[in-house]
Motif scaffolding. Structure first.
Motif, PDB file in Angstrom:
ATOM      1  N   HIS A 106       0.811  -1.231   0.000  1.00  0.00           N
ATOM      2  CA  HIS A 106       0.000   0.000   0.000  1.00  0.00           C
ATOM      3  C   HIS A 106       0.840   1.275   0.000  1.00  0.00           C
ATOM      4  O   HIS A 106       0.359   2.328  -0.390  1.00  0.00           O
ATOM      5  CB  HIS A 106      -1.032  -0.005   1.138  1.00  0.00           C
ATOM      6  N   GLN A 107       2.088   1.209   0.450  1.00  0.00           N
ATOM      7  CA  GLN A 107       3.001   2.343   0.293  1.00  0.00           C
ATOM      8  C   GLN A 107       4.429   1.860   0.519  1.00  0.00           C
ATOM      9  O   GLN A 107       4.653   0.670   0.753  1.00  0.00           O
ATOM     10  CB  GLN A 107       2.617   3.527   1.184  1.00  0.00           C
ATOM     11  N   GLY A 108       5.404   2.775   0.442  1.00  0.00           N
ATOM     12  CA  GLY A 108       6.812   2.382   0.482  1.00  0.00           C
ATOM     13  C   GLY A 108       7.207   1.628   1.735  1.00  0.00           C
ATOM     14  O   GLY A 108       7.883   0.596   1.685  1.00  0.00           O
ATOM     15  N   ARG A 109       6.784   2.116   2.890  1.00  0.00           N
ATOM     16  CA  ARG A 109       7.192   1.489   4.149  1.00  0.00           C
ATOM     17  C   ARG A 109       6.580   0.102   4.305  1.00  0.00           C
ATOM     18  O   ARG A 109       7.118  -0.739   5.029  1.00  0.00           O
ATOM     19  CB  ARG A 109       6.840   2.387   5.329  1.00  0.00           C
ATOM     20  N   ALA A 110       5.474  -0.152   3.649  1.00  0.00           N
ATOM     21  CA  ALA A 110       4.862  -1.482   3.688  1.00  0.00           C
ATOM     22  C   ALA A 110       5.745  -2.456   2.903  1.00  0.00           C
ATOM     23  O   ALA A 110       5.919  -3.618   3.306  1.00  0.00           O
ATOM     24  CB  ALA A 110       3.456  -1.428   3.118  1.00  0.00           C
ATOM     25  N   LEU A 222      17.547  -1.867  -4.097  1.00  0.00           N
ATOM     26  CA  LEU A 222      17.458  -0.454  -4.477  1.00  0.00           C
ATOM     27  C   LEU A 222      16.146   0.136  -3.981  1.00  0.00           C
ATOM     28  O   LEU A 222      15.068  -0.382  -4.286  1.00  0.00           O
ATOM     29  CB  LEU A 222      17.524  -0.314  -6.003  1.00  0.00           C
ATOM     30  N   ASP A 223      16.236   1.226  -3.198  1.00  0.00           N
ATOM     31  CA  ASP A 223      15.038   1.994  -2.855  1.00  0.00           C
ATOM     32  C   ASP A 223      14.841   3.025  -3.969  1.00  0.00           C
ATOM     33  O   ASP A 223      15.586   4.005  -4.061  1.00  0.00           O
ATOM     34  CB  ASP A 223      15.224   2.677  -1.493  1.00  0.00           C
ATOM     35  N   ALA A 224      13.840   2.769  -4.817  1.00  0.00           N
ATOM     36  CA  ALA A 224      13.637   3.586  -6.015  1.00  0.00           C
ATOM     37  C   ALA A 224      12.555   4.649  -5.826  1.00  0.00           C
ATOM     38  O   ALA A 224      12.060   5.214  -6.802  1.00  0.00           O
ATOM     39  CB  ALA A 224      13.295   2.685  -7.199  1.00  0.00           C
ATOM     40  N   PHE A 262       9.633   0.597  -4.125  1.00  0.00           N
ATOM     41  CA  PHE A 262       9.348   2.027  -4.283  1.00  0.00           C
ATOM     42  C   PHE A 262       8.076   2.425  -3.557  1.00  0.00           C
ATOM     43  O   PHE A 262       7.181   1.611  -3.344  1.00  0.00           O
ATOM     44  CB  PHE A 262       9.224   2.397  -5.770  1.00  0.00           C
ATOM     45  N   SER A 263       8.041   3.704  -3.201  1.00  0.00           N
ATOM     46  CA  SER A 263       6.810   4.341  -2.770  1.00  0.00           C
ATOM     47  C   SER A 263       6.213   5.006  -3.996  1.00  0.00           C
ATOM     48  O   SER A 263       6.821   5.898  -4.584  1.00  0.00           O
ATOM     49  CB  SER A 263       7.105   5.410  -1.704  1.00  0.00           C
ATOM     50  N   ALA A 264       5.025   4.595  -4.385  1.00  0.00           N
ATOM     51  CA  ALA A 264       4.367   5.231  -5.539  1.00  0.00           C
ATOM     52  C   ALA A 264       3.685   6.531  -5.129  1.00  0.00           C
ATOM     53  O   ALA A 264       3.062   7.196  -5.948  1.00  0.00           O
ATOM     54  CB  ALA A 264       3.371   4.272  -6.181  1.00  0.00           C
ATOM     55  N   ARG A 265       3.829   6.919  -3.856  1.00  0.00           N
ATOM     56  CA  ARG A 265       3.407   8.266  -3.463  1.00  0.00           C
ATOM     57  C   ARG A 265       4.371   9.296  -4.060  1.00  0.00           C
ATOM     58  O   ARG A 265       4.074  10.471  -4.099  1.00  0.00           O
ATOM     59  CB  ARG A 265       3.385   8.393  -1.935  1.00  0.00           C
ATOM     60  N   LYS A 266       5.549   8.800  -4.469  1.00  0.00           N
ATOM     61  CA  LYS A 266       6.505   9.679  -5.156  1.00  0.00           C
ATOM     62  C   LYS A 266       6.736   9.186  -6.580  1.00  0.00           C
ATOM     63  O   LYS A 266       6.505   9.905  -7.536  1.00  0.00           O
ATOM     64  CB  LYS A 266       7.832   9.709  -4.396  1.00  0.00           C
ATOM     65  N   LEU A 267       7.207   7.942  -6.732  1.00  0.00           N
ATOM     66  CA  LEU A 267       7.463   7.412  -8.070  1.00  0.00           C
ATOM     67  C   LEU A 267       6.144   7.021  -8.722  1.00  0.00           C
ATOM     68  O   LEU A 267       5.408   6.178  -8.208  1.00  0.00           O
ATOM     69  CB  LEU A 267       8.384   6.190  -7.978  1.00  0.00           C
TER      70      LEU A 267
END
Ligand SMILES: *Cc1c(COP(=O)(O)O)cnc(C)c1O
Length: 482
Positions: A106-110, A222-224, A262-267
């Motif tokens: 659901h987000q990057g930290r998940a 990689l944290d993208a 990745f966090s798609a809140r940004k990417l």
């Protein structure tokens, strides 16, 4: 800066898009802004968005969508299993990154949670260029230690180094030699290092890290999340990559990595996240955690509408004209502030402009939170909301002592494709005025200090009546202007 040459040679950013949906903003008079920041305990996190003119708190989940993203949301396929929306997202990820397996979250930290469950072994270390808050917590909670191997120039506030996010590969080699590969859970590389000003790594540096990992059988993760900005910087700053296209650079980066999340809140200009995995065995180990923490394997806690938007947003990320607005506006803001004598982190990175409160307010001792005071003062004189990234964001030791942060920064994030250049110019103007009047700004003290996450919920008060005096000076200089 922009691809267009201007008559006379002056350069400024030029957007390759136009705005077709707008949201009305209000700019309160300074008297109302003072009341609002008082009510918020002088903590910008506690301001109501309705009282904010330009919200530069974060770039997370607030980037502007395109017409094609909005259109794609209408064809979302809301099936629990076997959704066509999932297939479209999966195909796009395979096309861009070339990895066979994908798990949604659901987000990057998940995504970080799921990776940590499987990859982090207790009493090991996870070397990385620099940590991100949630990445570090997921690693330490599983009993491993984070080691930051950023190169020394990464921590210099003022620099002209184009790749301040580079990994110090000598230290990685030394670590492997001293402790052996078994002591390392995995190696983490973060694109566009968030906490040190959105600074990129070079492709050359990533390839060196990959070579060491391959040689010793180490997994490279990689944290993208901030990849879009890093792609733009590689394209524009790395000589050897000048003739590569954005999709080619993207694939070259992915080819170095065993796992990419990745966090798609940004990417991808949406809201969500996920993990791309190269090998089947690792995929199978990670897979079981998705239904447990996120949701079924074809949505992982995301709405199908957002997934459609992310699919299109990832495609747009492969288009230089669609990703250059953020870094170009940030460069404009950083350069203009620097020319006016305002101390900022250089060179300009992704994510936003970072003002150095330690120098801006060098008369305020660190225990009186210069970055917290500056964030409050910027809101007061402009209605612009930034985020304190300094001592307030640290946590007290168990014995009550307060660790002082390495840097006292106010981050002014520029959500991608959201603001206009005139709005950015207004922010520059008011921060310039504040800098000219900086000696009027005083320190802050906590009046309510929660034990954890005090920067989110804590309430502060000024050490003296500087906000009223600053407001009086504003009225004197600007008359009845807002
Ligand atoms: C924002 C961010 C994350 C966490 O993503 P969320 O979607 O906010 O959970 C992880 N890594 C980096 C580099 C980030 O910028």
């Amino acid at each position: 800066m922009s691809k267009v040459t201007f008559f006379g040679g002056e350069q400024f950013p030029l957007e390759m898009h136009k705005v077709r949906i707008i949201q009305k903003l209000t700019l309160l008079p300074i008297e109302d802004r003072l009341a609002a920041i008082e009510q918020a305990g002088f903590n910008t996190f506690l301001l109501q968005n309705a009282d904010v003119f330009l919200d530069m708190l974060t770039d997370s989940g607030v980037n502007a969508m395109s017409d094609l993203q909005q259109a794609a949301m209408l064809i979302a396929d809301d099936a629990y299993a076997g959704s066509a929306t999932y297939t479209r997202l999966y195909d796009k990820l395979v096309e861009i990154f070339g990895m066979d397996y994908f798990l949604p979250a659901h987000q990057g930290r998940a995504a970080e949670n799921i990776l940590a469950q499987v990859l982090v072994r207790p009493d090991t270390v996870v070397p990385m260029n620099y940590h991100f808050t949630t990445s570090k917590q997921h690693i330490t909670v599983h009993g491993a230690e984070v080691l930051e191997f950023i190169r020394p120039e990464g921590l210099e506030v003022t620099s002209y180094h184009p790749f301040k996010g580079n990994f110090d590969t000598d230290r990685l080699r030394q670590l492997v030699a001293e402790r052996g590969a078994d002591a390392i859970s995995y190696v983490r590389m973060e694109a566009g290092t968030n906490l040190i000003g959105g600074q990129p790594f070079s492709l050359e540096n990533l390839r060196e890290v990959r070579d060491i990992c391959r040689e010793h059988g180490l997994t490279l993760v990689l944290d993208a999340s901030l990849l879009a900005d890093n792609l733009y910087f590689i394209k524009t700053r790395e000589e050897a990559c000048r003739d590569m296209t954005i999709p080619e650079i993207t694939r070259a980066i992915a080819d170095c990595s065993d796992i990419l999340y990745f966090s798609a809140r940004k990417l991808g200009f949406g809201r969500g996240g996920g993990i791309c995995i190269r090998d089947e065995e690792t995929y199978k180990k990670l897979r079981g955690y998705v239904p447990m923490y996120e949701g079924f394997l074809t949505y992982g806690g995301m709405s199908v509408r957002e997934m459609e938007a992310i699919t299109v947003g990832l495609d747009e990320t492969m288009d230089e004209d669609m990703i250059n607005q953020g870094p170009q506006f940030i460069a404009y803001m950083v350069n203009e502030l620097e020319q006016r004598g305002v101390p900022v982190i250089t060179p300009p990175g992704g994510l936003g402009a970072h003002v150095d409160a330690m120098r801006f307010l060098d008369h305020i001792p660190q225990p009186e939170y210069p970055a917290g005071a500056l964030a409050a003062a910027i809101y007061l004189c402009s209605g612009v909301r930034g985020m304190e990234r300094g001592t307030m964001s640290e946590q007290r030791e168990p014995d009550g002592t307060e660790p002082l942060a390495d840097m006292e920064l106010v981050r002014l994030a520029l959500p991608r494709r959201v603001f206009t250049l005139s709005q950015v110019s207004y922010a520059i103007d008011r921060i310039h005025w504040l800098h000219q009047n900086r000696t009027m700004v005083g320190g802050m003290k906590f009046v309510e200090e929660p034990e954890i996450l005090r920067f989110f919920y804590g309430r502060l008060a000024p050490v003296n009546d500087w906000p009223h005096q600053l407001m009086a000076k504003f009225r004197q200089d600007f008359g009845d202007s807002l």
